[in-house]
Design a protein around this motif. Structure first.
Motif, PDB file in Angstrom:
ATOM      1  N   UNK A 101       0.786  -1.154   0.022  1.00 11.27           N
ATOM      2  CA  UNK A 101       0.019  -0.010   0.037  1.00 11.27           C
ATOM      3  C   UNK A 101       0.759   1.057  -0.018  1.00 11.27           C
ATOM      4  N   UNK A 102       1.980   0.948   0.638  1.00 16.82           N
ATOM      5  CA  UNK A 102       2.852   2.260   0.612  1.00 16.82           C
ATOM      6  C   UNK A 102       2.724   3.212   1.743  1.00 16.82           C
ATOM      7  N   UNK A 103       2.539   2.637   2.946  1.00 18.75           N
ATOM      8  CA  UNK A 103       2.147   3.137   4.032  1.00 18.75           C
ATOM      9  C   UNK A 103       3.354   2.748   5.235  1.00 18.75           C
ATOM     10  N   UNK A 104       4.209   3.653   5.943  1.00 15.74           N
ATOM     11  CA  UNK A 104       5.086   3.158   6.986  1.00 15.74           C
ATOM     12  C   UNK A 104       4.692   3.877   8.096  1.00 15.74           C
ATOM     13  N   UNK A 105       5.152   3.632   9.218  1.00 18.97           N
ATOM     14  CA  UNK A 105       4.855   4.165  10.483  1.00 18.97           C
ATOM     15  C   UNK A 105       6.303   3.882  11.580  1.00 18.97           C
ATOM     16  N   UNK A 106       6.424   4.936  12.440  1.00 19.81           N
ATOM     17  CA  UNK A 106       7.423   4.782  13.642  1.00 19.81           C
ATOM     18  C   UNK A 106       6.923   5.107  14.647  1.00 19.81           C
ATOM     19  N   UNK A 107       7.128   4.262  15.665  1.00 20.44           N
ATOM     20  CA  UNK A 107       6.148   4.072  16.935  1.00 20.44           C
ATOM     21  C   UNK A 107       7.147   4.191  18.242  1.00 20.44           C
ATOM     22  N   UNK A 108       6.821   5.364  19.050  1.00 17.85           N
ATOM     23  CA  UNK A 108       7.626   5.336  20.344  1.00 17.85           C
ATOM     24  C   UNK A 108       6.748   4.736  21.581  1.00 17.85           C
ATOM     25  N   UNK A 109       7.163   3.258  21.846  1.00 21.32           N
ATOM     26  CA  UNK A 109       6.127   2.560  22.758  1.00 21.32           C
ATOM     27  C   UNK A 109       6.966   2.511  23.984  1.00 21.32           C
ATOM     28  N   UNK A 110       6.805   3.474  24.775  1.00 11.11           N
ATOM     29  CA  UNK A 110       7.435   3.353  26.391  1.00 11.11           C
ATOM     30  C   UNK A 110       6.346   2.690  27.086  1.00 11.11           C
ATOM     31  N   UNK A 111       6.541   2.600  28.398  1.00  8.03           N
ATOM     32  CA  UNK A 111       5.660   2.032  29.318  1.00  8.03           C
ATOM     33  C   UNK A 111       4.090   2.757  29.091  1.00  8.03           C
ATOM     34  N   UNK A 112       3.997   4.052  29.170  1.00  4.04           N
ATOM     35  CA  UNK A 112       2.803   4.714  29.353  1.00  4.04           C
ATOM     36  C   UNK A 112       2.297   4.545  27.948  1.00  4.04           C
ATOM     37  N   UNK A 113       3.131   5.007  26.887  1.00  9.30           N
ATOM     38  CA  UNK A 113       2.328   4.890  25.421  1.00  9.30           C
ATOM     39  C   UNK A 113       1.833   3.292  25.349  1.00  9.30           C
ATOM     40  N   UNK A 114       2.682   2.426  25.563  1.00  7.86           N
ATOM     41  CA  UNK A 114       2.211   1.023  25.289  1.00  7.86           C
ATOM     42  C   UNK A 114       1.124   0.607  25.990  1.00  7.86           C
ATOM     43  N   UNK A 115       0.884   1.111  27.233  1.00 10.91           N
ATOM     44  CA  UNK A 115      -0.207   0.852  28.095  1.00 10.91           C
ATOM     45  C   UNK A 115      -1.441   1.490  27.652  1.00 10.91           C
ATOM     46  N   UNK A 116      -1.166   2.529  27.025  1.00 12.96           N
ATOM     47  CA  UNK A 116      -2.505   3.442  26.575  1.00 12.96           C
ATOM     48  C   UNK A 116      -2.624   3.209  25.397  1.00 12.96           C
TER      49      UNK A 116
END
Length: 244
Positions: A114-129
């Motif tokens: 599809x030509x879509x990419x993402x970068x994710x910062x998954x710290x404890x709070x972000x991952x939890x939420x």
């Protein structure tokens, strides 16, 4: 109906702390401007990174990471870091999405078809939420399909090293099943990567690769837990090709 164009290739990169110009305690390839390092050294490191990956430094998009569950879709380079976001999504070729970490989990996502990419910062709070499902949802809105998404989960704090209070561990487990674990010392711990992998598969993402390296134990990486004042390594993802 057959595709007339082949899928766009995707590049994913994780850096370590080696190969830069920063001085201790940021030695040597610190890529973060917000940790107290000399901005000139950080700029030199970022330019070196751009040369190595073959994309101009002005095509990199950085984030003001605040441990939120906010996802931002970007279509062009920004003057500075994208404010108050912890995930970036794009369909723009040669736009490098960057996530900075020093124990938190960097997750690089792509649907090359599809030509879509993402970068994710998954710290404890972000991952939890729920930062990761929100990022996948944003990718889907941009045309991605979960069954075509590849996820690369990068070096991060491992469960055997990441000790937290029991109540905190159980709170995260309630929101991110699979994250609760025990450390090498037998104390309550979090294995965020295990929880995130389980979450991805629950979202329909079938291709998940997890880098097992432990940033707390492995001194080739920056680690906030190990060092306190320290630098940040990066995860990068981008679509190769000409701009539309």
């Amino acid at each position: 109906m057959p595709l007339t164009d082949s899928p766009r290739p995707v590049r994913k990169v994780f850096t370590s702390r080696a190969g830069g110009v920063s001085s201790a305690p940021y030695s040597s390839f610190n890529l973060a401007l917000h940790v107290g390092d000399d901005p000139q050294d950080v700029g030199a490191n970022r330019r070196r990174l751009a040369r190595v990956v073959g994309v101009p430094a002005e095509r990199f998009v950085w984030m003001e990471q605040l441990h939120t569950n906010t996802v931002t879709v970007v279509t062009e380079p920004a003057e500075g870091p994208v404010e108050a976001t912890d995930a970036l999504v794009t369909t723009t070729p040669n736009l490098v999405l960057a996530v900075l970490v020093a124990d938190c989990v960097p997750v690089l996502l792509s649907d090359a078809r599809a030509g879509v990419v993402a970068a994710v910062h998954a710290g404890r709070l972000g991952a939890r939420n729920g930062i990761l499902p929100r990022a996948v949802e944003a990718m889907v809105r941009c045309g991605a399909h979960p069954e075509d998404v590849h996820a690369l989960v990068g070096p991060a704090a491992a469960g055997e090293s990441y000790e937290v209070p029991e109540a905190m561990a159980r709170d995260v487990e309630a929101r991110l099943p699979g994250a609760l674990t025990r450390t090498q010392a037998g104390t309550p711990g979090l294995d965020l990567r295990a929880g995130l992998e389980r979450q991805l598969r629950g979202l329909g993402v079938r291709a998940v690769d997890v880098d097992p390296r432990d940033t707390i134990a492995d001194e080739q990486f920056f680690s906030y837990r190990r060092e306190g004042t320290t630098g940040r390594q990066a995860g990068l993802v981008w679509l190769e090709g000409k701009e539309a």
